[in-house]
Design an enzyme around this catalytic site. Structure first.
Site, mmCIF file in Angstrom:
data_model
loop_
_atom_site.group_PDB
_atom_site.id
_atom_site.type_symbol
_atom_site.label_atom_id
_atom_site.label_comp_id
_atom_site.label_asym_id
_atom_site.label_seq_id
_atom_site.Cartn_x
_atom_site.Cartn_y
_atom_site.Cartn_z
ATOM 1 N N ALA A 243 0.858 -1.190 0.000
ATOM 2 C CA ALA A 243 0.000 0.000 0.000
ATOM 3 C C ALA A 243 0.888 1.233 0.000
ATOM 4 C CB ALA A 243 -0.922 0.012 1.211
ATOM 5 N N LYS A 244 0.288 2.371 -0.243
ATOM 6 C CA LYS A 244 1.004 3.648 -0.135
ATOM 7 C C LYS A 244 -0.026 4.744 0.090
ATOM 8 C CE LYS A 244 5.429 4.773 -0.449
ATOM 9 N NZ LYS A 244 6.523 3.929 0.081
#
Length: 412
Positions: free
Chosen positions: A103-104
């Protein structure tokens, strides 16, 4: 071509070198984020005005475990950029074989233009806008470009105001709040461990190397300090405002002290002051991009004179530049391997939080070296066995592990 499309080009090429046949449906599953959260973050500024910032949390893939990835505050942290970085986290975590997905997160803001109070309010607003999608077994943020341990402390507090005291909700926190000893230096230390392994394979002595580091932030600064302590000769280094060179080698402790006092390299003596662009094309053994993305492109790749590029930054070389460098027989050790030290020690921090037991620094560094050295050996051997680049080797290993786990769980 946007950053996410560039990542997918590399993934498509890497998929040709894995044990599992990748049809169009599987590739679409691997390249489509599972969830994209776009939020509006209005805050009241110190002058009384209300300003709205765009925020994102891209949860790319959680086949191998909870989503894991940093949150960056930067003007260029748009949806496409954050999506590309979320994809890289999936393959990085799989490559080093830790139980996380990718994720980011990001907010499009220049943090240097906000006061501490404004940053606090923005961080709190962002966290409370996505809290229902976070959790120690769901999605665990961490620091990234423009954020730090203080940002994580604020995120932890905001999340805790609704869900109760939950130190495992973020990593990269202050040690006093459950952060891991050694987390601040972990990305840089991991990069130097990779450099050590390259030297062993190439039969190079550290004192005989000429190293150039592009960037003197959290990652570049630690690489410089740790490499200097190990005897590497650093002949060039840059920050956002300019670069310095010295054929005799730069005294890193002296430079760190000067930079801490002056926030610039301007006026630092006994070195040659050059532009950041000139630094990148200076002859050296190891060139280490350690700042922002896409600094080596088709415009300057043909001028690069380094023997080896070690990607401590995320996605610093574009696919077009990759091909040019490959034609020049310049080896590139990819970001998914080189800068994985940060997420590896984040994994250790998460474990420590779940068990409420803090590790000593010796254990942190020993376990980090063990994991990243094994990942290096996997990438190196796979590349040699299949006669492919280290980048394709790293991505292929990550892809293989994600596909295998997806198959076991019944996703495909």
């Amino acid at each position: 071509m946007n950053p996410y499309e560039e990542i997918n080009i590399s993934l498509n090429e890497a998929s040709k070198y894995i044990n599992t046949k990748v049809n169009d449906g599987i590739f679409e599953m691997l390249t489509t984020p599972w969830r994209e959260i776009v939020i509006s973050c209005p805050i009241k500024m110190d002058n009384g005005e209300t300003k709205v910032f765009s925020g994102y949390r891209i949860q790319h893939n959680a086949v191998r475990g909870p989503y894991k990835g940093g949150v960056r505050f930067h003007p260029d942290a748009n949806q496409s950029e954050v999506k590309a970085l979320s994809s890289l986290m999936t393959w990085k975590n799989a490559l080093v074989d830790i139980p996380f997905g990718g994720a980011k997160g990001g907010i499009q803001v220049d943090p240097s233009r906000l006061s501490k109070n404004e940053l606090y309010n923005l961080t709190k607003r962002y966290t409370l806008s996505i809290d229902k999608f976070l959790g120690p077994n769901t999605d665990i943020p961490a620091p990234d470009l423009g954020t730090n341990s203080q940002t994580m402390a604020w995120m932890m507090d905001a999340y805790g105001s609704i869900h109760g005291y939950t130190p495992a909700i973020v990593t990269g926190k202050p040690v006093e709040l459950g952060g891991s000893i050694g987390r601040d230096s972990s990305t840089g230390r991991g990069a130097v461990f990779v450099m050590d392994e390259i030297c062993k394979k190439q039969k190079i002595y550290p004192k005989n190397t000429n190293i150039i580091i592009q960037g003197f932030g959290q990652v570049g600064n630690w690489i410089a300090q740790i490499a200097f302590e190990k005897g590497y000769k650093i002949t060039g280094i840059s920050n956002v405002n300019g670069a310095i060179l010295s054929n005799k080698g730069i005294d890193i402790p002296s430079l760190v002290k000067y930079f801490h006092a002056n926030k610039t390299f301007d006026g630092y003596k006994n070195v040659e002051h050059v532009s950041n662009d000139d630094l990148l094309i200076t002859k050296c053994d190891f060139l280490i991009p350690a700042a922002i993305e896409r600094v080596i492109t088709k415009k300057n790749a043909d001028k690069i004179k380094a023997k080896i590029i070690i990607e401590a930054a995320n996605h610093p070389v574009t696919p077009e530049a990759d091909k040019i460098l490959e034609s020049k027989q310049i080896a590139i050790y990819p970001d998914t391997l080189v800068n994985s030290g940060g997420v590896i020690v984040s994994y250790f921090e998460w474990i420590q939080n779940l068990y409420q037991h803090q590790w000593e620094i010796e254990r942190v560094n020993t376990e980090l070296q063990k994991i990243i050295t094994k990942a290096f050996a996997d990438v190196y051997d796979n590349a040699k066995n299949k006669n492919i680049s280290y980048r394709l080797s790293a991505l292929a290993l990550g892809l293989d592990r994600v596909i295998h786990t997806a198959d076991l769980r019944g996703y495909i």
